[in-house]
Design a protein around this motif. Structure first.
Motif, PDB file in Angstrom:
ATOM      1  N   GLY A   1       0.814  -1.211   0.000  1.00  0.00           N
ATOM      2  CA  GLY A   1       0.000   0.000   0.000  1.00  0.00           C
ATOM      3  C   GLY A   1       0.846   1.259   0.000  1.00  0.00           C
ATOM      4  O   GLY A   1       0.568   2.215  -0.719  1.00  0.00           O
ATOM      5  N   ARG A   2       1.921   1.271   0.791  1.00  0.00           N
ATOM      6  CA  ARG A   2       2.735   2.480   0.917  1.00  0.00           C
ATOM      7  C   ARG A   2       3.439   2.832  -0.390  1.00  0.00           C
ATOM      8  O   ARG A   2       3.759   3.984  -0.623  1.00  0.00           O
ATOM      9  CB  ARG A   2       3.719   2.336   2.076  1.00  0.00           C
ATOM     10  CG  ARG A   2       4.837   1.375   1.841  1.00  0.00           C
ATOM     11  CD  ARG A   2       5.526   1.026   3.146  1.00  0.00           C
ATOM     12  NE  ARG A   2       4.629   0.290   4.044  1.00  0.00           N
ATOM     13  CZ  ARG A   2       4.947  -0.069   5.287  1.00  0.00           C
ATOM     14  NH1 ARG A   2       6.107   0.254   5.795  1.00  0.00           N
ATOM     15  NH2 ARG A   2       4.089  -0.740   6.032  1.00  0.00           N
TER      16      ARG A   2
ATOM     17  N   GLU B   1       0.957   4.786  -2.286  1.00  0.00           N
ATOM     18  CA  GLU B   1       0.886   6.139  -1.698  1.00  0.00           C
ATOM     19  C   GLU B   1       2.082   6.977  -2.134  1.00  0.00           C
ATOM     20  O   GLU B   1       1.948   8.161  -2.450  1.00  0.00           O
ATOM     21  CB  GLU B   1       0.891   6.036  -0.167  1.00  0.00           C
ATOM     22  CG  GLU B   1      -0.349   5.356   0.390  1.00  0.00           C
ATOM     23  CD  GLU B   1      -0.123   4.819   1.805  1.00  0.00           C
ATOM     24  OE1 GLU B   1       0.978   5.014   2.373  1.00  0.00           O
ATOM     25  OE2 GLU B   1      -1.061   4.200   2.339  1.00  0.00           O
TER      26      GLU B   1
ATOM     27  N   PHE C   1      -3.590   7.000   7.612  1.00  0.00           N
ATOM     28  CA  PHE C   1      -2.766   5.963   8.223  1.00  0.00           C
ATOM     29  C   PHE C   1      -1.323   6.488   8.270  1.00  0.00           C
ATOM     30  O   PHE C   1      -0.970   7.384   7.521  1.00  0.00           O
ATOM     31  CB  PHE C   1      -2.865   4.692   7.371  1.00  0.00           C
ATOM     32  CG  PHE C   1      -2.072   3.544   7.913  1.00  0.00           C
ATOM     33  CD1 PHE C   1      -2.389   2.998   9.151  1.00  0.00           C
ATOM     34  CD2 PHE C   1      -1.007   3.011   7.204  1.00  0.00           C
ATOM     35  CE1 PHE C   1      -1.651   1.939   9.655  1.00  0.00           C
ATOM     36  CE2 PHE C   1      -0.270   1.960   7.705  1.00  0.00           C
ATOM     37  CZ  PHE C   1      -0.590   1.419   8.937  1.00  0.00           C
TER      38      PHE C   1
ATOM     39  N   THR D   1       1.626   5.519   7.228  1.00  0.00           N
ATOM     40  CA  THR D   1       2.463   5.539   6.010  1.00  0.00           C
ATOM     41  C   THR D   1       1.951   6.586   5.011  1.00  0.00           C
ATOM     42  O   THR D   1       2.744   7.189   4.294  1.00  0.00           O
ATOM     43  CB  THR D   1       2.481   4.166   5.303  1.00  0.00           C
ATOM     44  OG1 THR D   1       1.145   3.804   4.935  1.00  0.00           O
ATOM     45  CG2 THR D   1       3.064   3.085   6.197  1.00  0.00           C
ATOM     46  N   THR D   2       0.631   6.802   4.973  1.00  0.00           N
ATOM     47  CA  THR D   2       0.056   7.818   4.080  1.00  0.00           C
ATOM     48  C   THR D   2       0.501   9.197   4.558  1.00  0.00           C
ATOM     49  O   THR D   2       0.966  10.034   3.762  1.00  0.00           O
ATOM     50  CB  THR D   2      -1.488   7.737   4.106  1.00  0.00           C
ATOM     51  OG1 THR D   2      -1.882   6.379   4.257  1.00  0.00           O
ATOM     52  CG2 THR D   2      -2.087   8.305   2.848  1.00  0.00           C
TER      53      THR D   2
ATOM     54  N   THR E   1     -10.155   7.157   4.518  1.00  0.00           N
ATOM     55  CA  THR E   1      -9.639   5.819   4.804  1.00  0.00           C
ATOM     56  C   THR E   1     -10.786   4.919   5.262  1.00  0.00           C
ATOM     57  O   THR E   1     -11.494   5.263   6.218  1.00  0.00           O
ATOM     58  CB  THR E   1      -8.573   5.884   5.922  1.00  0.00           C
ATOM     59  OG1 THR E   1      -7.627   6.891   5.605  1.00  0.00           O
ATOM     60  CG2 THR E   1      -7.865   4.553   6.085  1.00  0.00           C
TER      61      THR E   1
ATOM     62  N   ASN F   1      -8.360   2.814  10.062  1.00  0.00           N
ATOM     63  CA  ASN F   1      -7.398   2.019  10.831  1.00  0.00           C
ATOM     64  C   ASN F   1      -6.884   2.791  12.037  1.00  0.00           C
ATOM     65  O   ASN F   1      -6.929   2.304  13.170  1.00  0.00           O
ATOM     66  CB  ASN F   1      -6.224   1.610   9.912  1.00  0.00           C
ATOM     67  CG  ASN F   1      -5.225   0.697  10.600  1.00  0.00           C
ATOM     68  OD1 ASN F   1      -5.388   0.331  11.761  1.00  0.00           O
ATOM     69  ND2 ASN F   1      -4.190   0.323   9.891  1.00  0.00           N
TER      70      ASN F   1
ATOM     71  N   ALA G   1      -7.687  -0.097   1.992  1.00  0.00           N
ATOM     72  CA  ALA G   1      -7.083  -1.304   2.581  1.00  0.00           C
ATOM     73  C   ALA G   1      -8.146  -2.280   3.111  1.00  0.00           C
ATOM     74  O   ALA G   1      -8.074  -3.477   2.886  1.00  0.00           O
ATOM     75  CB  ALA G   1      -6.115  -0.921   3.687  1.00  0.00           C
TER      76      ALA G   1
ATOM     77  N   LYS H   1      -2.485  -6.490   1.486  1.00  0.00           N
ATOM     78  CA  LYS H   1      -2.163  -7.333   2.638  1.00  0.00           C
ATOM     79  C   LYS H   1      -3.314  -7.376   3.644  1.00  0.00           C
ATOM     80  O   LYS H   1      -3.259  -8.115   4.614  1.00  0.00           O
ATOM     81  CB  LYS H   1      -0.893  -6.805   3.316  1.00  0.00           C
ATOM     82  CG  LYS H   1       0.306  -6.816   2.386  1.00  0.00           C
ATOM     83  CD  LYS H   1       1.494  -6.080   2.961  1.00  0.00           C
ATOM     84  CE  LYS H   1       2.131  -6.875   4.085  1.00  0.00           C
ATOM     85  NZ  LYS H   1       3.444  -6.279   4.481  1.00  0.00           N
TER      86      LYS H   1
HETATM   87  C1  LIG Z   1      -1.594  -1.114   6.011  1.00  0.00           C
HETATM   88  C2  LIG Z   1      -2.183   0.158   5.571  1.00  0.00           C
HETATM   89  C3  LIG Z   1      -1.515   0.995   4.664  1.00  0.00           C
HETATM   90  C4  LIG Z   1      -0.106   0.708   4.163  1.00  0.00           C
HETATM   91  O1  LIG Z   1      -0.028  -0.484   3.501  1.00  0.00           O
HETATM   92  P1  LIG Z   1       1.284  -1.405   3.493  1.00  0.00           P
HETATM   93  O2  LIG Z   1       0.890  -2.547   2.630  1.00  0.00           O
HETATM   94  O3  LIG Z   1       1.586  -1.788   4.908  1.00  0.00           O
HETATM   95  O4  LIG Z   1       2.398  -0.588   2.901  1.00  0.00           O
HETATM   96  C5  LIG Z   1      -2.160   2.152   4.258  1.00  0.00           C
HETATM   97  N1  LIG Z   1      -3.370   2.483   4.726  1.00  0.00           N
HETATM   98  C6  LIG Z   1      -4.036   1.708   5.610  1.00  0.00           C
HETATM   99  C7  LIG Z   1      -5.387   2.118   6.094  1.00  0.00           C
HETATM  100  C8  LIG Z   1      -3.459   0.538   6.073  1.00  0.00           C
HETATM  101  O5  LIG Z   1      -4.113  -0.208   6.976  1.00  0.00           O
END
Ligand SMILES: *Cc1c(COP(=O)(O)O)cnc(C)c1O
Length: 459
Positions: A101-102, A105, A125, A127-128, A183, A187, A218, A258
């Protein structure tokens, strides 16, 4: 009869042994890891609830699909199978796979965010948040106020505060906002869902100002299942229909596969705009790989193509959301407070309320994380002052988060109800002698993202 907590809609064909090491060995492992559960060997953990990300169990169909993986560098059959699934479920004009996901992003932020621009969301989140900041931009969290009250039973606690969003756009101006997000589920705010009504209202506000709208998807399937259960007018619709309706409001999405695509690695970036897609492909080739594999093996694309449909299966979703609700109920019945109502992917325990005698600067949720490992060999993750307390560079004052939480994330299709019973029993034991537990102090802490590498000493 519909059971309140549906049994697993699968039986077990392959097993991975886990073991509970002795109390003495657990104590030694804790000491060696500096009382930081991120620094432990996974082998020494009995039940691992650190995260639901990439930790789910793949199905027989996914393992079979892995054998069909086409490892051609360009235009592989695996890519076209994934493309069919992505177009069918999400309905966007273009997409690229990414390794996580990252990465999606990162590429989106690289193409759109310029220094001093703002990106609003209900809650980003981490990483975002970091990917927006890495391009000089600034993330803003505009979730409804109910989200920060752990007792509040609002059915859609992940909702965007529409009044705050309108005021925000008015204050900064649409030229300062390259895109807006939401989101689903939220999360960072306890896995709480966003309603369809709120998604539509958010999309309308963004679009009235000409701001493109991206969904962080996600856990979109869990969110759609909550909509089916809780939002009037959606009872009769399939989760897949609800998903199509939701993504039709957006101009694109990022996704960590994931989570709801039930794979161990993978991500997606989808969108409608042709010019942006061209730029994204160029950035992808630089950072991830050719647009038909995007940092993954062909076999990973096939596992994802199958997992996307399994993540939408309503028997699976009823069992999964039921499992989270079950653990929360077991804990609440023994007087252990959790964020209400139970979210999609995990239970968030209010550690501050269990250890009122431990002040936030002595890390009550860290103390609970350590105690849960000591008692049962169980690993959760602290979401409190270790993760979020920060020093204000101007005033030299520490700012502490509102809540001291221990998150128990539930991997998909991995643990059974008796594992969860054991978790609840271990926590009940800890609660019965809560006043004996002491806090912790740092012996080492880096400046940023300190929860990953910090070391502690008991007080
Ligand atoms: C896990 C997650 C991400 C990042 O994804 P990764 O696969 O860990 O890089 C981004 N946004 C949300 C809401 C997440 O739960």
């Amino acid at each position: 009869m519909t059971p309140i907590y549906p049994p697993e809609p699968f039986r077990i064909k392959v097993v991975e042994p886990i073991r509970l090491i002795s109390p003495g060995a657990r104590e030694a492992a804790l000491k060696e890891a500096g009382y930081n559960l991120f620094l432990m060997k996974a082998e020494d953990i009995f039940i691992d609830l650190l995260t639901d990300s990439g930790t789910g169990a793949m199905s027989q169909e996914q393992w079979a699909a892995i054998m069909r993986g086409d490892e051609s560098y360009a235009g592989a059959r695996s890519f076209h199978r994934l493309k069919n699934a992505v177009e069918d479920i999400f309905g966007f004009k273009h997409f690229v796979p990414t390794h996580q996901g990252r990465a999606a992003e990162n590429i989106l932020a690289a193409c759109l965010v310029k220094p001093d621009q703002w990106v609003p969301s209900n809650m980003h989140f981490d990483t975002t948040d970091a990917n927006i900041r890495a391009r000089g931009g600034r993330p803003a969290n505009l979730v409804i106020d109910e989200a920060s009250d752990p007792e509040n039973q609002h059915p859609f606690k992940g909702n965007m505060d529409i009044t705050k969003l309108k005021a925000f756009i008015k204050m900064y101006g649409c030229e300062k906002i390259p895109f807006g997000m939401v989101t689903v589920t939220n999360n960072a705010g306890g896995g709480q869902p966003v309603s369809m009504e709120n998604l539509k209202a958010t999309a309308d506000v963004y679009h009235e100002s000409g701001i493109p709208f991206f969904i962080d998807a996600a856990r979109y399937a869990e969110n759609c299942y909550f909509i089916k259960q809780r939002e009037p007018g959606y009872e009769q619709k399939s989760v897949k229909e609800i998903a199509r309706e939701m993504f039709a409001f957006a101009d694109g999405m990022t996704m960590s596969a994931k989570k709801d695509a039930i794979v161990n690695i993978g991500g997606l970036l989808c969108l409608n705009d042709d010019t942006l897609f061209q730029n994204i492909k160029n950035e992808l080739i630089l950072r991830e790989g050719f647009p038909t594999y995007g940092g993954l093996a062909g076999r990973d694309l096939d596992a994802m193509a199958v997992g996307l449909y399994e993540g939408l299966d309503e028997d699976y979703l009823a069992y999964r959301i039921g499992q989270t609700a079950y653990l929360a109920k077991q804990l609440n019945d023994t007087g252990i407070p959790t964020i209400q109502p139970a979210g999609g992917h995990g239970v968030y325990i209010n550690a501050g309320a269990i250890f009122p005698h431990i002040p936030n600067y002595e890390f009550p949720a860290q103390a609970l994380a350590v105690e849960l490992y000591r008692e049962g060999g169980i690993r959760g993750v602290e979401i409190g002052s270790v993760m979020f307390a920060c020093l204000d560079p101007e005033t030299q004052q520490w700012h502490y988060p509102k809540l001291e939480l221990l998150r128990l994330a539930i991997p998909r299709r991995t643990y059974t109800q008796s594992h969860l019973d054991y978790v609840a029993e271990s926590l009940a034991k800890i609660k019965s002698s809560a006043d004996q537990i002491r806090g912790y102090k740092f012996t080492y802490a880096p400046e940023l993202l300190r929860h990953f590498t910090a070391r502690f000493e008991p007080l």
